[in-house]
Design a protein around this motif. Structure first.
Motif, PDB file in Angstrom:
ATOM      1  N   ARG A 246       5.410   2.609  25.411  1.00  0.00           N
ATOM      2  CA  ARG A 246       4.390   2.479  24.355  1.00  0.00           C
ATOM      3  C   ARG A 246       4.718   1.269  23.515  1.00  0.00           C
ATOM      4  O   ARG A 246       3.965   0.540  23.027  1.00  0.00           O
ATOM      5  CB  ARG A 246       4.389   3.707  23.465  1.00  0.00           C
ATOM      6  CG  ARG A 246       3.796   4.921  24.155  1.00  0.00           C
ATOM      7  CD  ARG A 246       3.772   6.078  23.201  1.00  0.00           C
ATOM      8  NE  ARG A 246       3.628   7.349  23.880  1.00  0.00           N
ATOM      9  CZ  ARG A 246       4.493   8.357  23.787  1.00  0.00           C
ATOM     10  NH1 ARG A 246       5.585   8.225  23.057  1.00  0.00           N
ATOM     11  NH2 ARG A 246       4.270   9.477  24.422  1.00  0.00           N
TER      12      ARG A 246
ATOM     13  N   LEU B  40       9.175   7.333  27.244  1.00  0.00           N
ATOM     14  CA  LEU B  40       7.769   6.974  27.016  1.00  0.00           C
ATOM     15  C   LEU B  40       7.638   5.992  25.850  1.00  0.00           C
ATOM     16  O   LEU B  40       6.790   5.101  25.873  1.00  0.00           O
ATOM     17  CB  LEU B  40       6.926   8.234  26.753  1.00  0.00           C
ATOM     18  CG  LEU B  40       6.670   9.091  27.989  1.00  0.00           C
ATOM     19  CD1 LEU B  40       5.975  10.393  27.596  1.00  0.00           C
ATOM     20  CD2 LEU B  40       5.818   8.354  29.024  1.00  0.00           C
ATOM     21  N   ASN B  41       8.507   6.129  24.833  1.00  0.00           N
ATOM     22  CA  ASN B  41       8.475   5.212  23.693  1.00  0.00           C
ATOM     23  C   ASN B  41       8.730   3.771  24.123  1.00  0.00           C
ATOM     24  O   ASN B  41       8.169   2.843  23.547  1.00  0.00           O
ATOM     25  CB  ASN B  41       9.544   5.593  22.665  1.00  0.00           C
ATOM     26  CG  ASN B  41       9.033   6.682  21.748  1.00  0.00           C
ATOM     27  OD1 ASN B  41       7.808   6.871  21.624  1.00  0.00           O
ATOM     28  ND2 ASN B  41       9.927   7.422  21.116  1.00  0.00           N
TER      29      ASN B  41
ATOM     30  N   VAL C 174       7.762  11.724  33.630  1.00  0.00           N
ATOM     31  CA  VAL C 174       7.210  10.496  33.054  1.00  0.00           C
ATOM     32  C   VAL C 174       6.089   9.952  33.952  1.00  0.00           C
ATOM     33  O   VAL C 174       5.029   9.546  33.475  1.00  0.00           O
ATOM     34  CB  VAL C 174       8.333   9.440  32.853  1.00  0.00           C
ATOM     35  CG1 VAL C 174       7.754   8.092  32.491  1.00  0.00           C
ATOM     36  CG2 VAL C 174       9.308   9.902  31.774  1.00  0.00           C
TER      37      VAL C 174
ATOM     38  N   GLU D 207      10.463  11.668  25.905  1.00  0.00           N
ATOM     39  CA  GLU D 207       9.876  10.971  24.745  1.00  0.00           C
ATOM     40  C   GLU D 207      10.484   9.587  24.585  1.00  0.00           C
ATOM     41  O   GLU D 207       9.782   8.602  24.354  1.00  0.00           O
ATOM     42  CB  GLU D 207      10.148  11.787  23.477  1.00  0.00           C
ATOM     43  CG  GLU D 207       8.980  12.441  22.796  1.00  0.00           C
ATOM     44  CD  GLU D 207       7.608  11.858  23.075  1.00  0.00           C
ATOM     45  OE1 GLU D 207       7.213  10.931  22.345  1.00  0.00           O
ATOM     46  OE2 GLU D 207       6.927  12.299  24.023  1.00  0.00           O
ATOM     47  N   GLU D 208      11.816   9.522  24.701  1.00  0.00           N
ATOM     48  CA  GLU D 208      12.497   8.249  24.503  1.00  0.00           C
ATOM     49  C   GLU D 208      12.062   7.225  25.562  1.00  0.00           C
ATOM     50  O   GLU D 208      11.856   6.052  25.269  1.00  0.00           O
ATOM     51  CB  GLU D 208      14.020   8.447  24.546  1.00  0.00           C
ATOM     52  CG  GLU D 208      14.741   7.305  23.879  1.00  0.00           C
ATOM     53  CD  GLU D 208      16.169   7.655  23.493  1.00  0.00           C
ATOM     54  OE1 GLU D 208      17.026   6.819  23.742  1.00  0.00           O
ATOM     55  OE2 GLU D 208      16.414   8.761  22.973  1.00  0.00           O
TER      56      GLU D 208
ATOM     57  N   LYS E  77       3.003  11.970  33.341  1.00  0.00           N
ATOM     58  CA  LYS E  77       2.364  11.658  32.046  1.00  0.00           C
ATOM     59  C   LYS E  77       1.617  10.333  32.113  1.00  0.00           C
ATOM     60  O   LYS E  77       0.563  10.178  31.512  1.00  0.00           O
ATOM     61  CB  LYS E  77       3.418  11.561  30.938  1.00  0.00           C
ATOM     62  CG  LYS E  77       3.997  12.897  30.571  1.00  0.00           C
ATOM     63  CD  LYS E  77       3.950  13.143  29.078  1.00  0.00           C
ATOM     64  CE  LYS E  77       4.448  14.555  28.822  1.00  0.00           C
ATOM     65  NZ  LYS E  77       4.254  15.050  27.519  1.00  0.00           N
TER      66      LYS E  77
ATOM     67  N   GLU F 101      12.728  17.190  27.091  1.00  0.00           N
ATOM     68  CA  GLU F 101      11.556  16.620  26.396  1.00  0.00           C
ATOM     69  C   GLU F 101      11.957  15.418  25.544  1.00  0.00           C
ATOM     70  O   GLU F 101      11.186  14.468  25.403  1.00  0.00           O
ATOM     71  CB  GLU F 101      10.888  17.650  25.463  1.00  0.00           C
ATOM     72  CG  GLU F 101      10.512  18.982  26.112  1.00  0.00           C
ATOM     73  CD  GLU F 101      11.701  19.917  26.210  1.00  0.00           C
ATOM     74  OE1 GLU F 101      12.197  20.343  25.163  1.00  0.00           O
ATOM     75  OE2 GLU F 101      12.151  20.214  27.350  1.00  0.00           O
ATOM     76  N   GLN F 102      13.180  15.474  24.966  1.00  0.00           N
ATOM     77  CA  GLN F 102      13.632  14.348  24.130  1.00  0.00           C
ATOM     78  C   GLN F 102      13.810  13.091  24.974  1.00  0.00           C
ATOM     79  O   GLN F 102      13.455  11.994  24.555  1.00  0.00           O
ATOM     80  CB  GLN F 102      14.972  14.684  23.474  1.00  0.00           C
ATOM     81  CG  GLN F 102      14.893  15.736  22.390  1.00  0.00           C
ATOM     82  CD  GLN F 102      16.302  16.048  21.876  1.00  0.00           C
ATOM     83  OE1 GLN F 102      17.141  16.538  22.636  1.00  0.00           O
ATOM     84  NE2 GLN F 102      16.553  15.767  20.609  1.00  0.00           N
TER      85      GLN F 102
END
Ligand code: DC
Length: 218
Positions: free
Chosen positions: A218, A214-215, A23, A211-212, A26, A207-208
């Motif tokens: 965001r 990073l969400n 994270v 994503e969670e 990214k 990866e899941q």
């Protein structure tokens, strides 16, 4: 504007290191692996042959230690000038770290060292008390966990990959002992911050989870 911080707390082997590093990369943010600071104290204590009940000597060593972190693709840590990277990941180092981490005096000495990592453009901080004690004002907080069984299996695989001898039964009982010590200590025990997002990664791919997390930002 305060410098943004994402805290990722949770028990040993929940995948905090892997997720935090990905994270941070990214987002282009800095990364604090607070466990490695406690592990460095553990190594300094072992190098000086200090008994684990000698709080004063442990605090002195923690206060005096000069730590240099090189947080590139691979974390490199120097303690008083010597590269201790290869010792950091040992189970024995983690066990001693968890014992010295229970002393409130040690935690007080390490507090500012950890807060100094908060630099622009932002910080991902992984540990046990990042969202509750070290960065209580963090804008983003995650509590990342997984079943004890899953965590033991992951730890086992990591050690085998690093060609470190490992035994799954021993690792499971060490993880359970470490959970107990980290959750039951009086000062800054591992607990979920009230404003943290809870993620159980037992049945999730890396990866899941990324994503969670990073969400959330965001
Ligand atoms: O995350 P880790 O396994 O590298 O941490 C090693 C030990 O350090 C852990 O068992 C408890 C302690 N620790 C802590 O008390 N607080 C933190 N923020 C990070 C680690």
């Amino acid at each position: 504007m305060p410098i943004p911080v994402l805290t990722i707390d949770g028990p040993s082997g929940a995948g905090k290191g892997t997720i935090s590093r990905l994270v941070a990369r990214k987002l282009g943010w800095n990364y604090l692996d607070s466990g490695s600071i406690y592990r460095s104290v553990a190594i300094a204590v072992q190098n000086a042959s200090i008994e684990l009940n000698d709080i004063n000597a442990i605090v002195d060593v923690a206060q005096a230690m000069a730590l240099e972190f090189n947080c590139g693709d691979e974390l490199i840590v120097r303690l008083n000038g010597s590269d201790i990277t290869s010792q950091l990941g040992l189970e024995s180092t983690g066990g001693v770290a968890s014992v010295v981490a229970a002393y409130s005096e040690v935690r007080a000495v390490l507090l500012k060292k950890q807060q100094d990592f908060r630099r622009l453009p932002g910080l991902v901080a992984d540990g046990r008390d990042m969202g509750t004690v070290v960065f209580p004002d963090a804008e983003f907080k995650v509590y990342l966990t997984a079943s004890a069984e899953t965590r033991a299996e992951r730890r086992y695989k990591q050690l085998i990959e690093k060609e470190i001898d490992a035994n799954i039964v021993e690792i499971t009982s060490e993880i359970e002992a470490r959970d107990r010590r980290d959750m039951e200590r009086e000062t800054a025990p591992l607990t979920m911050a009230v404003d943290a997002l809870y993620i159980d990664s037992s049945n999730m791919k890396i990866e899941q989870v990324v994503e969670e997390v990073l969400n959330l930002i965001r």
